[in-house]
Design an enzyme around this catalytic site. Structure first.
Site: not given
Ligand code: OAD
Length: 243
Positions: A61, A96-97, A99, A114, A122, A184, A227
């Protein structure tokens, strides 16, 4: 190209996936050059991976954070922000991104189902809200702790965990008269079901992307292409008369 009419009483629900950020330079997940071709989901995106190897999960990540910080919103993100500004209050964007390109393009009614790359929370789910965190961690020692003592984990929904704010998503789909899905593959649930929920309600359902998604049959309109090329100019918005 056919245009999609948006009447003065239409409500639009938009679902976006990794494809909308592809033209900004962020890789998608599936496909030959996607992220999941280079990493195994079980190694970096599951609760078990986090328990077994938090350093490996943070390395993945952290790399995503680094990549996301280098890119800019593209014409597709901008087109959705402009559409929202034309029909404020009748537009909802669920992505769902992880960013932040939608918010950087100006989208406001936005939900990250997401999670978000720029936040951490935490690992103990102690009840404290996620905190803003754009750090790129080089080792586990650099990762902070929550005041309760738990280690900070990425604010990402791992496979096997519940997506965020499903109640709100269901409410927004129930209000919609038109569903637009962009970029997607239709392989991850529950997001891949949203179009079926919309069809059951008789909504128009529009897909935009270069290839047919797995749930293509549930769309009333499929626009095959990028897109950033299709979204600007796709909608014909009827402006409510102000009398
Ligand atoms: P995928 O990688 O499964 O699908 C990306 C889709 O984007 C494909 O259908 C491509 O055809 C399409 N695409 C590529 N370039 C495009 C462009 N320029 N314009 C429009 N579409 C384009 O990604 P998602 O469906 O977003 O979850 O993946 C869903 C979830 O699986 C992600 O949120 C992530 C992943 O594992 C988590 O991390 C929890």
């Amino acid at each position: 190209m056919e245009k999609i009419p948006v009447a003065a009483d239409d409500h639009i629900f938009v679902l976006t996936g990794a494809g909308i950020s592809a033209e900004s330079g962020l890789p998608t997940f599936r496909g030959s050059d996607g992220l999941w071709a280079g990493y195994r989901i079980e190694d970096v995106c599951t609760p078990e991976a986090w328990r077994r190897d938090p350093a490996g999960v943070w390395a993945f990540y952290s790399a995503r954070r680094e990549a996301a910080q280098k890119v800019r919103p593209n014409a597709a993100h901008v087109a959705l922000a402009e559409l929202e500004s034309l029909i404020k209050g009748r537009f909802f964007l669920c992505t769902q991104n992880v960013d932040d390109l939608h918010e950087r393009a100006g989208s406001a009614a936005l939900l990250h189902m997401h999670g978000e790359l720029a936040k951490s929370r935490c690992e103990r789910e102690c009840g404290r809200p996620p905190v803003e965190d754009r750090n790129v961690y080089r080792s586990l020692d650099e990762v902070g702790r929550c005041p309760c003592g738990g280690r900070l984990r990425p604010h990402i929904v791992f496979f096997g965990e519940m997506p965020l704010e499903m109640d709100r998503i269901q409410d927004e789909i129930a209000k919609a008269t038109l569903m637009l899905v962009v970029g997607t593959s239709g392989s991850v649930y529950p997001a891949a079901s949203f179009v079926h929920w919309a069809r059951q309600r008789g909504e128009r359902t529009v897909y935009v992307g270069p290839e047919q998604p797995l749930n293509a049959d549930a769309f009333t309109h499929v626009f095959e292409g990028k897109a950033g090329e299709i979204l600007p100019g796709l909608f014909e918005v009827e402006i409510a008369s102000r009398r």
